[in-house]
Write a protein that holds these residues in place. Structure first.
Motif, short mmCIF file in Angstrom:
data_model
loop_
_atom_site.label_atom_id
_atom_site.label_comp_id
_atom_site.label_asym_id
_atom_site.label_seq_id
_atom_site.Cartn_x
_atom_site.Cartn_y
_atom_site.Cartn_z
N ASP A 143 64.24 -18.07 86.42
CA ASP A 143 63.46 -17.12 86.31
C ASP A 143 63.13 -17.11 84.66
O ASP A 143 64.07 -17.45 84.05
N LEU A 144 61.64 -17.05 84.35
CA LEU A 144 61.52 -16.81 82.85
C LEU A 144 62.00 -15.35 82.35
O LEU A 144 61.65 -14.46 83.16
N GLN A 145 62.34 -15.33 81.10
CA GLN A 145 62.85 -14.23 80.43
C GLN A 145 62.14 -14.12 79.16
O GLN A 145 62.01 -15.03 78.63
N PRO A 146 61.62 -12.62 78.88
CA PRO A 146 61.32 -12.60 77.48
C PRO A 146 62.27 -13.03 76.28
O PRO A 146 63.36 -12.78 76.64
N ILE A 147 61.63 -13.37 75.18
CA ILE A 147 62.73 -13.77 74.05
C ILE A 147 62.79 -12.47 73.00
O ILE A 147 61.52 -11.97 72.77
N PRO A 148 63.80 -11.87 72.89
CA PRO A 148 63.82 -10.58 72.07
C PRO A 148 63.27 -10.90 70.69
O PRO A 148 63.51 -11.98 70.22
N GLU A 149 62.58 -10.09 70.31
CA GLU A 149 61.78 -9.87 69.12
C GLU A 149 63.20 -10.08 67.79
O GLU A 149 62.63 -10.78 66.76
N GLU A 150 63.94 -9.50 67.96
CA GLU A 150 65.29 -9.59 66.82
C GLU A 150 66.01 -10.99 67.24
O GLU A 150 66.91 -11.51 66.22
N ALA A 151 65.54 -12.06 67.87
CA ALA A 151 66.06 -13.23 68.14
C ALA A 151 65.41 -14.23 66.99
O ALA A 151 64.92 -15.08 67.40
N GLU A 152 65.69 -14.04 65.80
CA GLU A 152 65.02 -14.68 64.73
C GLU A 152 65.35 -16.09 64.64
O GLU A 152 64.30 -16.84 64.42
N ALA A 153 66.49 -16.61 65.02
CA ALA A 153 66.78 -18.17 64.90
C ALA A 153 66.12 -18.82 66.02
O ALA A 153 65.39 -20.06 65.98
N GLU A 154 65.88 -18.04 67.00
CA GLU A 154 65.26 -18.84 68.48
C GLU A 154 63.78 -18.71 68.15
O GLU A 154 63.06 -20.04 68.19
N TRP A 155 63.15 -17.81 67.23
CA TRP A 155 61.57 -17.90 67.21
C TRP A 155 61.53 -18.71 65.92
O TRP A 155 60.49 -19.28 66.22
#
Length: 104
Positions: A77-89
């Protein structure tokens, strides 16, 4: 968010249907998938609405989600990426910019 995948063989676009919490279905085109297994233990997908038209500035809204593959190799399932996940973004932005450079 649940999703179904289908293939449009006319122009080889990979399409996905997203169903929101209210049961509304929206068709999206998979723009790019990113392997983030090594860094974050999950993968990412960038989507654009299948019927998207550029706005006055020539831009199209892109949505990003993460997913972990199921044991049988299918997409989870697709999951939203948390805004605070700066390294991922930051990683997603870097890969996307490379994708744009390659497309030009």
């Amino acid at each position: 968010m649940s999703h179904e995948q289908s293939h449009d063989h006319q122009d080889e676009r990979e399409l996905i249907t997203l169903v929101d919490e209210k049961g509304n279905e929206s068709l999206f085109e998979i723009l790019l998938t990113i392997d983030g297994q090594e860094e974050f233990g999950k993968n990412y997908v960038l989507l654009i609405p299948a019927s998207a038209a550029e706005d006055a500035d020539g831009e199209v809204e892109i949505q990003a989600y993460s997913f972990i593959e199921n044991e049988d190799g299918t997409e989870g399932d697709l999951q939203p990426i948390p805004e605070e996940a700066e390294a991922e973004w930051n990683m997603i932005e870097e890969v996307f910019n490379s994708f744009l450079d390659d497309a030009e």
